[in-house]
Structure formats: C-alpha cells, structure tokens
Design a protein around this motif. Sequence first.
Motif, PDB file in Angstrom:
ATOM      1  N   UNK A 135       6.942  12.094   9.098  1.00 48.31           N
ATOM      2  CA  UNK A 135       6.996  12.040   9.800  1.00 48.31           C
ATOM      3  C   UNK A 135       6.350  12.301  11.370  1.00 48.31           C
ATOM      4  N   UNK A 136       5.641  13.463  10.615  1.00 52.04           N
ATOM      5  CA  UNK A 136       4.682  14.583  11.696  1.00 52.04           C
ATOM      6  C   UNK A 136       3.207  13.631  11.375  1.00 52.04           C
ATOM      7  N   UNK A 137       3.331  13.736  10.417  1.00 54.68           N
ATOM      8  CA  UNK A 137       1.997  13.490   9.743  1.00 54.68           C
ATOM      9  C   UNK A 137       1.771  11.540  10.268  1.00 54.68           C
ATOM     10  N   UNK A 138       2.694  10.834  10.594  1.00 58.26           N
ATOM     11  CA  UNK A 138       2.519   9.656  10.689  1.00 58.26           C
ATOM     12  C   UNK A 138       2.070   9.219  12.727  1.00 58.26           C
ATOM     13  N   UNK A 139       3.288  10.175  12.718  1.00 58.55           N
ATOM     14  CA  UNK A 139       3.296  10.039  14.157  1.00 58.55           C
ATOM     15  C   UNK A 139       1.879  10.853  15.185  1.00 58.55           C
ATOM     16  N   UNK A 140       2.045  11.882  14.609  1.00 53.60           N
ATOM     17  CA  UNK A 140       1.111  12.526  15.391  1.00 53.60           C
ATOM     18  C   UNK A 140      -0.409  12.020  15.238  1.00 53.60           C
ATOM     19  N   UNK A 188      -0.007  23.463   9.083  1.00 51.22           N
ATOM     20  CA  UNK A 188      -1.001  24.096  10.422  1.00 51.22           C
ATOM     21  C   UNK A 188      -2.232  23.193  10.094  1.00 51.22           C
ATOM     22  N   UNK A 189      -2.890  23.919   8.719  1.00 53.37           N
ATOM     23  CA  UNK A 189      -4.202  22.824   8.862  1.00 53.37           C
ATOM     24  C   UNK A 189      -4.486  21.175   8.882  1.00 53.37           C
ATOM     25  N   UNK A 190      -3.128  20.483   9.011  1.00 56.16           N
ATOM     26  CA  UNK A 190      -2.730  19.583   8.807  1.00 56.16           C
ATOM     27  C   UNK A 190      -2.695  18.864  10.479  1.00 56.16           C
ATOM     28  N   UNK A 191      -1.810  19.701  10.986  1.00 57.82           N
ATOM     29  CA  UNK A 191      -1.885  19.747  12.245  1.00 57.82           C
ATOM     30  C   UNK A 191      -3.195  20.030  13.192  1.00 57.82           C
ATOM     31  N   UNK A 226      -6.465  11.821   6.809  1.00 60.09           N
ATOM     32  CA  UNK A 226      -6.730  11.481   5.285  1.00 60.09           C
ATOM     33  C   UNK A 226      -5.043  11.451   4.403  1.00 60.09           C
ATOM     34  N   UNK A 227      -5.434  10.479   3.840  1.00 59.18           N
ATOM     35  CA  UNK A 227      -3.855  10.959   3.330  1.00 59.18           C
ATOM     36  C   UNK A 227      -3.925  12.135   1.711  1.00 59.18           C
ATOM     37  N   UNK A 228      -5.047  12.368   1.679  1.00 61.41           N
ATOM     38  CA  UNK A 228      -5.228  13.467   0.401  1.00 61.41           C
ATOM     39  C   UNK A 228      -4.635  15.063   1.087  1.00 61.41           C
ATOM     40  N   UNK A 229      -5.334  15.025   2.620  1.00 66.75           N
ATOM     41  CA  UNK A 229      -4.252  15.799   3.684  1.00 66.75           C
ATOM     42  C   UNK A 229      -3.027  16.458   3.696  1.00 66.75           C
ATOM     43  N   UNK A 230      -2.345  15.335   4.065  1.00 62.77           N
ATOM     44  CA  UNK A 230      -0.759  14.795   3.183  1.00 62.77           C
ATOM     45  C   UNK A 230       0.151  15.295   2.230  1.00 62.77           C
ATOM     46  N   UNK A 231      -0.839  14.632   1.164  1.00 68.93           N
ATOM     47  CA  UNK A 231      -0.096  15.006  -0.195  1.00 68.93           C
ATOM     48  C   UNK A 231      -0.150  16.568  -0.642  1.00 68.93           C
ATOM     49  N   UNK A 232      -1.200  17.338  -0.274  1.00 67.16           N
ATOM     50  CA  UNK A 232      -1.444  17.753  -0.230  1.00 67.16           C
ATOM     51  C   UNK A 232      -0.421  19.076   0.244  1.00 67.16           C
ATOM     52  N   UNK A 235       1.021  -1.189   0.018  1.00 67.21           N
ATOM     53  CA  UNK A 235       0.389  -0.463  -0.253  1.00 67.21           C
ATOM     54  C   UNK A 235       0.827   0.919   0.117  1.00 67.21           C
ATOM     55  N   UNK A 236       0.708   2.396  -1.020  1.00 71.64           N
ATOM     56  CA  UNK A 236       1.431   3.377  -0.857  1.00 71.64           C
ATOM     57  C   UNK A 236       1.035   4.140   0.450  1.00 71.64           C
ATOM     58  N   UNK A 237       1.465   5.236   0.545  1.00 68.47           N
ATOM     59  CA  UNK A 237       1.867   6.246   2.029  1.00 68.47           C
ATOM     60  C   UNK A 237       2.412   7.186   1.602  1.00 68.47           C
ATOM     61  N   UNK A 238       1.786   8.402   2.269  1.00 66.41           N
ATOM     62  CA  UNK A 238       2.618   9.326   1.608  1.00 66.41           C
ATOM     63  C   UNK A 238       3.706   9.338   2.837  1.00 66.41           C
TER      64      UNK A 238
END
Length: 416
Positions: free
Chosen positions: A332-337, A408-411, A363-369, A279-282
């Motif tokens: 990594x923050x997109x995964x650890x947080x 900031x949006x992601x967090x 969601x992945x789309x937020x991380x990819x953006x 599986x792909x993962x950002x």
Amino acid sequence: MNTQGLQLDQAPPLALPATFFLCLPIFLLSAGGLLIAFGAQALHSSWTPATIALAHLGTLGLLGSVMLGALYQMVPVVAGSPVPVIRMAWATWAAWILGVATFTGGLATGQAGLVDLGRTSLGLALLLFALPVGVALLRSRAELEIRLGFGLAVSSLAGLASLGYLMASGHAGGVFLLSRPEALVAHLALGAFGWVGALISTVSWQVLPMFFLAPAVATRWRRVVLVGLAFGAWAPLVGMLFGLDRGWLLGLALPGAAIAWLLHPALVLRSIRLRNRARRDPSLGAWQASMAVALCGLPLAALAVLAESTRPAMALGWLLIWGHAALLIHGMLSRILPFLVWFHRWSGRVGKERVPSMRSLLPDRVVYASLGAHGLALALGVGAALTGSDALARLAGVGLLLTAAMVGRMMRRVLG
C-alpha cells in the motif's frame, strides 16, 4: 482514481505521515539484524526475550509506525475530521521511536532499565496519539462503519497498550502482575483483531474502490466484520478479568479469528476479482498475497493449539506479522506514498504546466523488486520457524535487510 468523498484539503503536511512511513525500512533493518544475531533462538518460543523483541520490532516498530502515520492522514481525509493540535504528532513520533528502540533493545539484551524506559515512552506516545485522534473521531460525520472501524482500532490500541504495559513489568525488573498464558491470549486478540484487523478492514473499504476500481463491500458485511472483530478482540480480556482459563479465552477469540482470517480476506479477494480494470498492479498483488496469507491463519492457529511443539505457533506469528500485515503495508505504501507526493507537490499545477503522472513517480519494476525481496524473507522465515533451522533464520534476517534496502530505495525515489 476515484477520490469522491475524500476531504483532501484537510490532509496534514506531507512531512508528517512520511516521517512515520520512513520508519519502515529502519525497523526492517533492526529485525533483520536481530535475526542474524540470534538465529533460531529468535523464533523459538513466545516466552523467549529474543522472540518477544523480534515480534515487537514487527508490531510496534514496522506496523505501529506506519499505522499511526496512516491514521494521522486518514482521519482528516477519510473521516472528514481534522486531528486537533496536529503539531503534537511530532512528539508522538519522537516518543514512539525512543520507546520501540529501548523496549526491544532492552528485551534483546536483558537490560531491565531499558525495558522500563521503553514501556514508559511508548505509553506517553500512545497517550499523545490517542487523545487528539479520539477527539477527531468523535467529531467525525463520516459514514458509520468508517467511524466505528477507526474507533475500534484506536480503542483496541489503547487496551492493548495498557495490558502490554502491565505484562512488561516482568521484563522491567519487577514481577509479572498477570497470569502470563491468559494475558498473552488477551493481548494477542486485542492486537490481531481490534487494532490490526479493524484498521486493515476499514482501510480496505476505502482503498479498494478508490485505487483499484473494485466494488465496495456491502454495508451488511461491513457490520458483520466489525461486530465479529470487536467481540474477538475484547471478549478474551473481559473473560480474563472474570478468571477464565486460557482454553475459554481462545474460544472467545474465535469469532475474531474467523472474521480476520477467513471472512474479510474472502470479501477482499471477491471484490478484487470483480473490479473494473484488468491491468496488473504490484500493490494489488500485495493485497492478494496478504489475504492469501491470512487464509492460512485459522488452520495454523488450530495446529498451534493442538500441537505439543511451539513451531506452528512461531510460523503463525511470523506469517501474520511479516506476511499478512507487513506485506500489505509494504504494497500500500507503494501506492499511497506516490499519491501523497503527487497531491502535495503537483496537483495545484495541473492545467498550468506539464506535470508528471502519479505512476511515473514509482515504476512498477521497482515495486516488484521490493515485494520480491519481502516474499523471499517471508518464505525463509516460515521455513526457519517450522524446522528450527538456525541457518534459515539467519538467511531470513538477510532477506529482511535486503527488503529494507529495496524499500529505502523505493521511498527515496518517490520523496527525493
């Protein structure tokens, strides 16, 4: 996700690492604003105050804040040893933020008093950090390579800070106490190989198997990595103390460069290729992109040493700070947080009520953006460094502002 061997019950309160992590978009905004204000002048030479300010917004501000917060989290959980007097971490954070803001602001505006306040505040913050974390590492019974990796990172940070304090005297109204070309090599070696290199390597040995089901790097290769990084980090400083010139110091740093920018990235990419999940993962893509950027380090460093122009050196610095290290931290923050938020808020409710999945928190789309904006800023900055284009430099600043907004949006989505 495999959490075997982690001491999750010893984790600090979520607010502690999260507060350090929230500095990431703040310093992205600061760096973007500086680039917009100074343009190509901020990517001109390693001796230009604007360039030094930009570099330290990246290294002290963005990387340093997140890495300190990560160590407060990982030393108890991964090394199995709680950090004593953990409440003192709040004082560390306050002194760190004050130090980075005044130090970089003083450099950018030519205010010697601010530079002096900044280096003093940073020195206090690192003392408050290194003493309890060092005690925790000495008490740790984790596997040898984990303890040595974290120990190398923290000790290199202490050496890096001490040398940086002396180097900053020339910007704080005093005189440069050291030979600048030789001191710069020793400073960069401690930072690139001992602090950033050792921490990224040690974290990768835990994170890749845990989050991505990738095979662990063999013990013998871990030891080769640690020995090479330790030599490359500390040998230039020792050589400088014995009066060796810049050429010799660069040679002494070469083993660290070969490990950090060739061997370790190759080991990570091989581990990712052999993982047990398709599986792909950002965040995994961020690891791959970061390691690919690191592989550019050796050829660019050779070009920087041989070229008469400062442009290859500026491109190298931009790539390593805002590409290799910052891109990895961003991913990594997109995964650890989400993991930390899910663990602290929801893990105790499993089996008692319906709880959200960890992946649904972000969601992945937020991380990819967010990563896409980061990649755009990175490319624009490389172009500006290589061409000296003022327009590209200011556009790179806009790219950092966009990245800050996305992060900031992601967090906010995860923590809100």
